[in-house]
Design an enzyme around this catalytic site. Sequence first.
Site, PDB file in Angstrom:
ATOM      1  N   PHE A   1       0.808  -1.084   0.056  1.00 65.09           N
ATOM      2  CA  PHE A   1       0.018   0.116  -0.024  1.00 65.09           C
ATOM      3  C   PHE A   1       1.040   1.264  -0.101  1.00 65.09           C
ATOM      4  O   PHE A   1       2.033   1.173   0.137  1.00 65.09           O
ATOM      5  CB  PHE A   1      -0.937   0.090   1.144  1.00 65.09           C
ATOM      6  CG  PHE A   1      -1.622  -1.315   1.339  1.00 65.09           C
ATOM      7  CD1 PHE A   1      -2.923  -1.436   0.705  1.00 65.09           C
ATOM      8  CD2 PHE A   1      -1.106  -2.358   2.017  1.00 65.09           C
ATOM      9  CE1 PHE A   1      -3.503  -2.519   0.926  1.00 65.09           C
ATOM     10  CE2 PHE A   1      -1.844  -3.493   2.220  1.00 65.09           C
ATOM     11  CZ  PHE A   1      -3.165  -3.671   1.838  1.00 65.09           C
TER      12      PHE A   1
ATOM     13  N   SER B   1      -6.647  -7.992  -1.036  1.00 68.42           N
ATOM     14  CA  SER B   1      -5.908  -7.351   0.225  1.00 68.42           C
ATOM     15  C   SER B   1      -6.513  -6.042   0.481  1.00 68.42           C
ATOM     16  O   SER B   1      -6.593  -4.963  -0.643  1.00 68.42           O
ATOM     17  CB  SER B   1      -4.740  -7.474   0.261  1.00 68.42           C
ATOM     18  OG  SER B   1      -3.843  -8.663   0.291  1.00 68.42           O
TER      19      SER B   1
ATOM     20  N   CYS C   1      -3.489  -4.779   7.193  1.00 69.27           N
ATOM     21  CA  CYS C   1      -3.819  -5.545   5.852  1.00 69.27           C
ATOM     22  C   CYS C   1      -4.710  -6.926   6.172  1.00 69.27           C
ATOM     23  O   CYS C   1      -4.501  -7.670   7.102  1.00 69.27           O
ATOM     24  CB  CYS C   1      -2.566  -6.263   5.077  1.00 69.27           C
ATOM     25  SG  CYS C   1      -2.759  -7.270   3.706  1.00 69.27           S
TER      26      CYS C   1
ATOM     27  N   THR D   1      -7.547  -9.830   4.226  1.00 68.96           N
ATOM     28  CA  THR D   1      -8.080 -10.590   3.069  1.00 68.96           C
ATOM     29  C   THR D   1      -9.732 -10.563   3.100  1.00 68.96           C
ATOM     30  O   THR D   1     -10.003 -10.979   4.125  1.00 68.96           O
ATOM     31  CB  THR D   1      -7.544 -11.987   3.455  1.00 68.96           C
ATOM     32  OG1 THR D   1      -6.219 -11.925   3.149  1.00 68.96           O
ATOM     33  CG2 THR D   1      -8.291 -12.733   1.999  1.00 68.96           C
TER      34      THR D   1
ATOM     35  N   ALA E   1      -7.329 -12.916  12.970  1.00 67.89           N
ATOM     36  CA  ALA E   1      -7.088 -13.770  13.878  1.00 67.89           C
ATOM     37  C   ALA E   1      -6.329 -13.145  14.978  1.00 67.89           C
ATOM     38  O   ALA E   1      -6.290 -11.926  15.328  1.00 67.89           O
ATOM     39  CB  ALA E   1      -5.917 -14.662  13.099  1.00 67.89           C
TER      40      ALA E   1
ATOM     41  N   HIS F   1       1.354  -4.260   7.721  1.00 68.71           N
ATOM     42  CA  HIS F   1       1.853  -5.189   8.855  1.00 68.71           C
ATOM     43  C   HIS F   1       2.202  -4.476  10.113  1.00 68.71           C
ATOM     44  O   HIS F   1       3.195  -3.983  10.397  1.00 68.71           O
ATOM     45  CB  HIS F   1       3.222  -6.002   8.433  1.00 68.71           C
ATOM     46  CG  HIS F   1       3.021  -6.814   7.238  1.00 68.71           C
ATOM     47  ND1 HIS F   1       4.132  -7.238   6.736  1.00 68.71           N
ATOM     48  CD2 HIS F   1       2.011  -7.351   6.798  1.00 68.71           C
ATOM     49  CE1 HIS F   1       3.847  -8.136   5.677  1.00 68.71           C
ATOM     50  NE2 HIS F   1       2.226  -8.347   5.714  1.00 68.71           N
TER      51      HIS F   1
ATOM     52  N   THR G   1       4.701  12.347   7.830  1.00 71.81           N
ATOM     53  CA  THR G   1       5.854  12.508   7.851  1.00 71.81           C
ATOM     54  C   THR G   1       6.154  12.953   9.447  1.00 71.81           C
ATOM     55  O   THR G   1       5.414  13.707   9.962  1.00 71.81           O
ATOM     56  CB  THR G   1       6.344  13.512   7.145  1.00 71.81           C
ATOM     57  OG1 THR G   1       6.068  13.293   5.598  1.00 71.81           O
ATOM     58  CG2 THR G   1       7.814  13.931   7.416  1.00 71.81           C
TER      59      THR G   1
END
Length: 200
Positions: free
Chosen positions: A2, A40, A47, A49, A67, A105, A150
């Site tokens: 992304f 995704s 992220c 699914t 999960a 992540h 930033t």
Amino acid sequence: MFTGIITDVGRIASVTEIPAGLRTRIDTLYDPEGIDIGASIACGGVCHTVTARGQGDTGNWFEIESAAETLRLTTVGAWQPGDRVNLERSLKIGDELGGHVVQGHVDGVAEIIARQDHPDSVFFRFRVPQDSARFIAKKGGVALDGTSLTVNEVEGDTFTVFLIPHTLTATTWAERGVGDKVNLEVDMMARYAARLAEYR
């Protein structure tokens, strides 16, 4: 992969417990016909699914499943119906890389410890977990709730950012205040550089 440029703000329609964790349905402006099962989407910077998608009384929607590890490291477990969440579809070849490289992540959760509103910007100060602080550098990139930002200043385990009016209107950031928790993803390059330094 992304960029941290938010392309929709979805709304949590439902949250259901499943054996693996949680199933969440998110209302969106995205056309469900253009979303493949298994695609995704970054939801609040995490992220996920896509496991189902369609149209209903509230409009377009898609579902994701989270999960235990995701629930432990992120704010996903605290989402409630009605909450708004930043969304971004994954990159396609040829897309403009307008923010920075974001993987979805999440490294952990940052807490907002100060907010100051100015005529042309909003100042935020965040506190981050100690194991993430070393990856955050002045003028470097960071993804917060999926938004590419930033870093302005860094001091110990805290850092600051300034958000422009467009970011406030195009994301959930106008709703954020002191005490709120947000998903933190440090810059990928900083993570790899630190790992190489450990080996030396």
